[in-house]
Design a protein around this motif. Structure first.
Motif: not given
Ligand code: FAD
Length: 389
Positions: A211-213, A228, A230, A236
């Protein structure tokens, strides 16, 4: 005994705070705040467990109990094997959880083990603590905490898929906004989610467990839900090629980062850095219809003009909004790092505003410290740092 009772109490609160329940999050002022609280309470609770063991050793050794019987599972027929296993599992878990560089998914799965460990520690404290055994109300309280903690864990880890606030949306479009940013536009498949501007959701794709926020960057008045994003890692990046029509699960909305909760502040100072602009986009879009005149200042802090994909959208919204909005695109290499002092100077002589900050944890942490040092009361600072680990 007091340290053990406190440790169990704090661990129960930690599990409750991270249950990701819409019913529970208001108790903590929003899920984002609950997660921040859990980051502080977790290490304190583990420290209290260690303190409990250290305080417990001298009287036990004085009573002639061998150290091995206390600390080593299966040391002798009298060994306190269950207690020792709980202790070592908890310590090993803590060690692993704080390993730097542990991938987020690994870190999260580790948290999934917290429930059974908490159950072991809770059962130990209820069945072994002489004070707890002797005093019925305390015993009841401890069982209650165990139930709360285990219930919260079971909801989050085992039952979430079925009982959490879940909506099904299908991908309407994936729109590239810059080299590393996309807009994911989702359309409700059956039920449309009602949300406050600035809140966030978790999304889950078919065939994937995570689950990703993401903050919502559309207005609650719009039919489509826009996120939106990044592109950082595998999840992502893969979103960029999500096929039109794919059905995603959307859980939420969560969080307290919304101007609705701060209606008594008629003036808002907003600073969004990089992708941290997303909740403000939702708020600005809602400005088109919200019938609520406020004075708003918005800074969009970016590395360079190419990395400001929402600049044009914000300029357009600021012109048409119900509220009076002063907008400033802050390009860091040209003007240096933005500081709280500069923001406050731009807003002076007014000083009855609330400040909302959003961005990566380093930026937000630094700005929060600066605003507090400049004398802004803590209750007028609201922030979200896109960080759960
Ligand atoms: C409350 C909140 C709101 C957010 N809003 C946005 C937004 O509007 N736009 C945006 O681009 N990003 C947002 N993010 C960040 C986004 O959730 C992470 O960039 C994304 O989950 C990364 O996943 P990845 O597998 O692509 O990257 P990865 O390289 O796997 O992760 C990069 C970083 O993202 C975080 N992350 C990874 N997986 C998760 C997960 N399942 N749950 C929580 N954090 C995680 C960790 O800190 C990790 O170090 C938000 C995060 C939070 C906590």
């Amino acid at each position: 005994m007091l340290s053990a009772i406190w440790a169990i109490t704090l661990l129960a609160v930690v599990l409750l705070a991270t249950a990701r329940s819409r019913m529970i999050e208001p108790m903590f002022g929003g899920l984002d705040r609950a997660v921040r609280l859990h980051r502080r309470l977790g290490p304190t609770a583990i420290g209290l467990v260690v303190l409990h063991v250290l305080l417990y050793l001298p009287p036990m050794l004085g009573a002639g109990v061998p150290l091995g019987d206390i600390l080593v599972p299966f040391w002798s027929p009298e060994a306190r094997t269950f207690d020792a296993i709980v202790l070592w599992t908890l310590l090993a878990w803590t060690g692993l959880a704080y390993v730097r560089g542990l991938p987020y998914e690994g870190w999260l799965s580790l948290h999934g083990l917290m429930g059974p460990i908490f159950l072991g520690a809770g059962v130990h404290s209820v069945l072994e603590g002489s004070t707890v055994l002797a005093f019925e109300p305390l015993r009841f309280w401890m069982w209650f905490l165990v139930l709360v903690g285990v219930g919260a864990w079971a909801y989050r880890v085992l039952l979430y898929r079925w009982f959490a606030p879940r909506y099904r949306y299908r991908v309407e479009a994936v729109e590239p906004r810059s080299g590393d940013t996309i807009d994911l536009v989702l359309r409700p498949r059956d039920r449309r989610m009602i949300y406050e501007p600035g809140t966030f959701v978790f999304i889950r794709r078919p065939g994937r467990a995570e689950y990703h926020p993401f903050s919502i960057s559309s207005s609650p008045a719009e039919r489509n839900l826009r996120l939106s994003v990044r592109m950082l890692g595998d999840f992502t990046r893969a979103l960029a090629t999500a096929p039109r029509g794919e059905v995603m699960e959307v859980f939420g909305p969560f969080g307290s980062f919304t101007p609705h909760r701060y209606a008594h502040y008629r003036r808002l100072v907003c600073v969004g850095a990089g992708i941290g602009i997303t909740p403000f986009l939702g708020m600005l879009r809602f400005e088109m219809t919200n019938d609520d005149f406020r004075r708003i200042w918005l800074w969009y802090v970016v590395r360079d003009a190419e990395n400001a994909p929402y600049d044009a959208e914000i300029r357009d919204l600021a012109l048409r909004a119900d509220s009076w909005i002063d907008y400033d695109l802050w390009i860091t290499p040209e003007r240096g790092r933005i500081t709280a002092a500069q923001v406050m100077a731009a807003v002076r002589p007014l000083d009855d505003y609330a400040v909302m900050l959003c961005g990566r944890p380093e930026f937000v942490g630094d700005m929060v410290r600066q605003f507090l040092a400049e004398g802004l009361p803590r209750e007028r600072l609201v922030w979200e740092d896109f960080h759960f680990n």
